[in-house]
Design an enzyme around this catalytic site. Sequence first.
Site, PDB file in Angstrom:
ATOM      1  N   ASP A  10      16.846  15.198  23.958  1.00 43.91           N
ATOM      2  CA  ASP A  10      17.617  13.972  24.141  1.00 43.91           C
ATOM      3  C   ASP A  10      19.066  14.322  24.480  1.00 43.91           C
ATOM      4  O   ASP A  10      19.520  15.435  24.225  1.00 43.91           O
ATOM      5  CB  ASP A  10      17.553  13.156  22.844  1.00 43.91           C
ATOM      6  CG  ASP A  10      18.331  11.868  22.907  1.00 43.91           C
ATOM      7  OD1 ASP A  10      18.333  11.204  23.959  1.00 43.91           O
ATOM      8  OD2 ASP A  10      18.965  11.517  21.878  1.00 43.91           O
ATOM      9  N   ASP A  12      22.226  11.752  24.087  1.00 44.90           N
ATOM     10  CA  ASP A  12      23.213  11.161  23.188  1.00 44.90           C
ATOM     11  C   ASP A  12      22.951  11.556  21.739  1.00 44.90           C
ATOM     12  O   ASP A  12      21.856  11.374  21.216  1.00 44.90           O
ATOM     13  CB  ASP A  12      23.214   9.638  23.326  1.00 44.90           C
ATOM     14  CG  ASP A  12      23.605   9.204  24.730  1.00 44.90           C
ATOM     15  OD1 ASP A  12      24.526   9.810  25.292  1.00 44.90           O
ATOM     16  OD2 ASP A  12      22.967   8.282  25.264  1.00 44.90           O
ATOM     17  N   ASP A 136      17.464  12.243  18.123  1.00 40.43           N
ATOM     18  CA  ASP A 136      18.108  11.710  16.920  1.00 40.43           C
ATOM     19  C   ASP A 136      17.540  10.350  16.518  1.00 40.43           C
ATOM     20  O   ASP A 136      17.864   9.841  15.458  1.00 40.43           O
ATOM     21  CB  ASP A 136      19.625  11.588  17.125  1.00 40.43           C
ATOM     22  CG  ASP A 136      19.989  10.545  18.171  1.00 40.43           C
ATOM     23  OD1 ASP A 136      19.503  10.665  19.317  1.00 40.43           O
ATOM     24  OD2 ASP A 136      20.745   9.615  17.859  1.00 40.43           O
TER      25      ASP A 136
END
Length: 176
Positions: A10, A12, A136
């Site tokens: 990922d 961000d 996250d």
Amino acid sequence: MEQKIRLAIDMDEVLADTIDKFIEVYRQDHQTEILLEEMSGKEFHELLPDTLNESWRTYVNAPGFFRDLKVMPGSQDVVKELCNKYDVYIVSAAMEFKNSLVDKLDWLGDHFPYIGWKNIIFCGHKIVDVGIMIDDRIRNFAGFHGRPILFSSPHNHLVTEYERANNWAEIADKLL
């Protein structure tokens, strides 16, 4: 030739420090100080005063917001090493914020130039056929059948049901 395991990473809060940008923007534009210590188990916008409650959406939808994010410490070196062992893909739910597409592509080119365009996936739902996913957001693990690794971010501190990595040194320990 041995086929490498596919690894999705990922952007961000895994490669790019979005929270740092929010903290800085709200300090500069609104004289509002949000501290990381206050965020445990919460989203950034949950800590905003009522008068600024929805303002974060304006920022993330503005061209340029995602262009100058700080790189997560250690990520560049570890991702480069991971590319030698895995078939690495950067997977970002960038479709949610249409102006983020160019920003994120340019940001990746600046900070991760060894990741080719064929290995960058901008999507809505992260329905990817990979063996390992580092993210996250636990919502991105729904329906995922590989090895999920939850990258620590303040909003997920209270989540306990996934294998966790607190930083890129821990990712290196787990995967290299």
